[in-house]
Motif scaffolding. Structure first.
Motif, mmCIF file in Angstrom:
data_model
loop_
_atom_site.group_PDB
_atom_site.id
_atom_site.type_symbol
_atom_site.label_atom_id
_atom_site.label_comp_id
_atom_site.label_asym_id
_atom_site.label_seq_id
_atom_site.Cartn_x
_atom_site.Cartn_y
_atom_site.Cartn_z
ATOM 1 N N PHE A 1 15.634 2.610 0.265
ATOM 2 C CA PHE A 1 14.746 1.374 -0.768
ATOM 3 C C PHE A 1 14.662 2.114 -1.580
ATOM 4 O O PHE A 1 14.481 2.132 -2.709
ATOM 5 C CB PHE A 1 13.548 0.920 -0.230
ATOM 6 N N GLN A 2 14.588 3.491 -1.267
ATOM 7 C CA GLN A 2 13.512 4.510 -1.977
ATOM 8 C C GLN A 2 14.681 4.779 -3.135
ATOM 9 O O GLN A 2 13.590 5.706 -4.277
ATOM 10 C CB GLN A 2 13.848 6.155 -0.705
ATOM 11 N N PRO A 3 15.826 4.920 -3.975
ATOM 12 C CA PRO A 3 16.478 5.071 -4.921
ATOM 13 C C PRO A 3 15.565 3.621 -6.143
ATOM 14 O O PRO A 3 15.998 4.187 -6.810
ATOM 15 C CB PRO A 3 17.771 4.657 -5.440
ATOM 16 N N TYR A 4 15.201 2.568 -5.832
ATOM 17 C CA TYR A 4 14.004 1.942 -6.281
ATOM 18 C C TYR A 4 12.860 2.126 -6.582
ATOM 19 O O TYR A 4 12.237 1.745 -7.229
ATOM 20 C CB TYR A 4 14.852 0.579 -5.331
ATOM 21 N N VAL A 5 12.133 2.229 -5.593
ATOM 22 C CA VAL A 5 10.473 1.805 -5.326
ATOM 23 C C VAL A 5 10.050 3.490 -6.151
ATOM 24 O O VAL A 5 9.537 3.064 -6.750
ATOM 25 C CB VAL A 5 10.449 2.280 -4.036
ATOM 26 N N THR A 6 10.966 4.475 -5.937
ATOM 27 C CA THR A 6 10.561 6.199 -6.424
ATOM 28 C C THR A 6 10.545 5.707 -7.760
ATOM 29 O O THR A 6 8.819 6.307 -8.045
ATOM 30 C CB THR A 6 11.769 7.205 -6.375
ATOM 31 N N PRO A 7 11.038 5.941 -8.518
ATOM 32 C CA PRO A 7 10.813 5.000 -9.726
ATOM 33 C C PRO A 7 10.426 4.071 -10.101
ATOM 34 O O PRO A 7 9.472 4.196 -11.374
ATOM 35 C CB PRO A 7 12.635 4.738 -10.665
ATOM 36 N N TRP A 8 10.464 3.230 -9.761
ATOM 37 C CA TRP A 8 8.905 2.057 -10.311
ATOM 38 C C TRP A 8 8.112 2.274 -10.330
ATOM 39 O O TRP A 8 6.660 2.092 -10.527
ATOM 40 C CB TRP A 8 9.281 0.547 -8.909
ATOM 41 N N GLU A 9 7.291 3.448 -8.349
ATOM 42 C CA GLU A 9 5.928 3.377 -8.547
ATOM 43 C C GLU A 9 5.752 4.248 -9.669
ATOM 44 O O GLU A 9 4.795 4.709 -10.114
ATOM 45 C CB GLU A 9 6.046 3.827 -7.039
ATOM 46 N N LYS A 10 6.194 4.828 -10.551
ATOM 47 C CA LYS A 10 6.255 5.968 -11.896
ATOM 48 C C LYS A 10 6.200 5.522 -12.746
ATOM 49 O O LYS A 10 4.964 5.612 -13.773
ATOM 50 C CB LYS A 10 6.928 7.376 -11.526
ATOM 51 N N ASP A 11 5.908 3.821 -12.678
ATOM 52 C CA ASP A 11 6.457 3.094 -14.407
ATOM 53 C C ASP A 11 5.150 2.048 -13.646
ATOM 54 O O ASP A 11 4.739 1.195 -14.818
ATOM 55 C CB ASP A 11 7.217 2.858 -14.307
ATOM 56 N N LEU A 12 4.085 2.555 -12.752
ATOM 57 C CA LEU A 12 3.364 0.923 -12.982
ATOM 58 C C LEU A 12 2.024 1.333 -13.969
ATOM 59 O O LEU A 12 1.992 2.136 -14.471
ATOM 60 C CB LEU A 12 2.474 1.737 -11.097
ATOM 61 N N PRO A 13 1.628 0.086 -14.234
ATOM 62 C CA PRO A 13 0.601 0.348 -15.216
ATOM 63 C C PRO A 13 -0.493 0.874 -14.974
ATOM 64 O O PRO A 13 -0.812 1.381 -14.047
ATOM 65 C CB PRO A 13 0.452 -0.583 -15.806
ATOM 66 N N GLU A 14 -1.386 1.279 -16.523
ATOM 67 C CA GLU A 14 -2.661 2.101 -15.843
ATOM 68 C C GLU A 14 -3.309 1.019 -15.076
ATOM 69 O O GLU A 14 -3.011 -0.147 -15.238
ATOM 70 C CB GLU A 14 -3.684 2.505 -17.085
ATOM 71 N N GLY A 15 -4.247 1.910 -14.491
ATOM 72 C CA GLY A 15 -5.089 0.769 -13.386
ATOM 73 C C GLY A 15 -4.400 0.487 -11.591
ATOM 74 O O GLY A 15 -5.212 0.030 -11.023
ATOM 75 N N VAL A 16 -2.760 0.971 -11.656
ATOM 76 C CA VAL A 16 -2.972 0.624 -10.144
ATOM 77 C C VAL A 16 -2.008 1.852 -9.410
ATOM 78 O O VAL A 16 -1.855 2.090 -9.998
ATOM 79 C CB VAL A 16 -1.286 -0.443 -10.411
ATOM 80 N N THR A 17 -2.307 1.983 -8.231
ATOM 81 C CA THR A 17 -2.782 2.541 -8.332
ATOM 82 C C THR A 17 -1.420 2.986 -6.481
ATOM 83 O O THR A 17 -0.930 1.703 -6.136
ATOM 84 C CB THR A 17 -3.411 3.229 -7.474
ATOM 85 N N PHE A 18 -0.723 3.779 -6.001
ATOM 86 C CA PHE A 18 0.526 4.479 -4.714
ATOM 87 C C PHE A 18 0.130 4.870 -3.996
ATOM 88 O O PHE A 18 0.096 5.497 -4.653
ATOM 89 C CB PHE A 18 1.479 4.060 -5.771
ATOM 90 N N ARG A 19 0.170 4.287 -2.922
ATOM 91 C CA ARG A 19 0.548 5.220 -1.909
ATOM 92 C C ARG A 19 1.346 4.708 -1.190
ATOM 93 O O ARG A 19 1.717 3.426 -0.851
ATOM 94 C CB ARG A 19 -0.634 5.725 -0.826
ATOM 95 N N ARG A 20 1.627 5.359 0.082
ATOM 96 C CA ARG A 20 2.548 5.526 1.550
ATOM 97 C C ARG A 20 2.142 5.594 2.737
ATOM 98 O O ARG A 20 0.752 6.463 2.865
ATOM 99 C CB ARG A 20 3.815 6.824 1.444
ATOM 100 N N VAL A 21 2.503 4.539 3.143
ATOM 101 C CA VAL A 21 1.790 4.023 4.950
ATOM 102 C C VAL A 21 2.942 4.632 5.910
ATOM 103 O O VAL A 21 3.366 3.456 5.892
ATOM 104 C CB VAL A 21 0.902 3.478 4.840
#
Length: 218
Positions: free
Chosen positions: A63-83
């Motif tokens: 999943f990492q090659p998909y989610v890593t670039p995706w999270e970098k392009d999230l719109p303003e006001g959206v945060t990302f973290r890993r658990v």
């Protein structure tokens, strides 16, 4: 004037949802995503996306090659973290290693590298000492990593992760949790691309739902 602009912004978001691709229009609760019972995130001004993962999960590695670039392009006001999740005792050192790396502010460097070492290079990590040695390449001494792994901030984060995962009802990895309200996991016959499209759809939905409240407050 401010109220008019906010109402217009809501209209644009609503039109974006209505004009979604045919695939997105078919996303259904219970099939593509699930509702989480209970309160959402505490900050009404931010939409939080959480990736629940384990280093021991090969699907998470893929999943990492998909989610890593995706999270970098999230719109303003959206945060990302890993658990990180520990479904059994042997996974616990790896979850603790991620939290430790995060506390030491090296997780951005070490995250993908550890997935590669485990799944591509087949390196035999078993203990937190093994993982401390691995993380020493990122400028942290093994003794510092080991002591941090047993520190109060790491213990507190580990306990919070267990509580959050129980609240979210996570039973598989990888899983995305959107604003504490929605759970998105791979489904039979689905793809990682679809999983992220569903997450995008839910983020847009949350932004659209928040716009009327913002307009009313002006």
């Amino acid at each position: 004037m401010t109220q008019v602009l906010r109402i217009l912004a809501f209209a644009v978001l609503a039109l974006g949802l209505m004009a979604a691709s045919p695939a997105r229009a078919q996303f259904q609760e219970g099939t593509h995503y699930e509702r989480i019972d209970g309160p959402a995130t505490a900050d009404d001004d931010v939409i939080e996306v959480v990736e629940v993962f384990s280093y021991m999960c090969p699907h998470c590695r893929n999943f990492q090659p998909y989610v890593t670039p995706w999270e970098k392009d999230l719109p303003e006001g959206v945060t990302f973290r890993r658990v990180p999740v520990s479904f059994n005792r042997s996974w616990e050192p790896f979850a603790r290693a991620y939290v430790t790396a995060d506390v030491l502010d090296i997780s951005d460097q070490s995250h993908d590298a550890l997935f590669t070492a485990i799944h591509d290079e087949r390196r035999p990590f078993r203990t937190i000492e093994d993982l401390a040695e691995f993380h020493s390449q990122f400028g942290v001494e093994t003794a510092q990593f080991e002591s941090t792994a047993e520190s109060f901030p790491v213990e507190a984060a580990m306990r919070k992760s267990v509580a959050d995962l129980g609240k979210w009802g996570v039973r598989s990895t990888p899983t995305l949790v959107i604003d504490g309200k929605w759970r998105v996991s791979p489904r039979r016959g689905g793809t990682f691309e679809e999983m992220l499209e569903v997450a995008d759809y839910l983020i847009e939905r949350e932004r659209a739902d928040a716009a009327p409240a913002e307009a009313a407050d002006s």
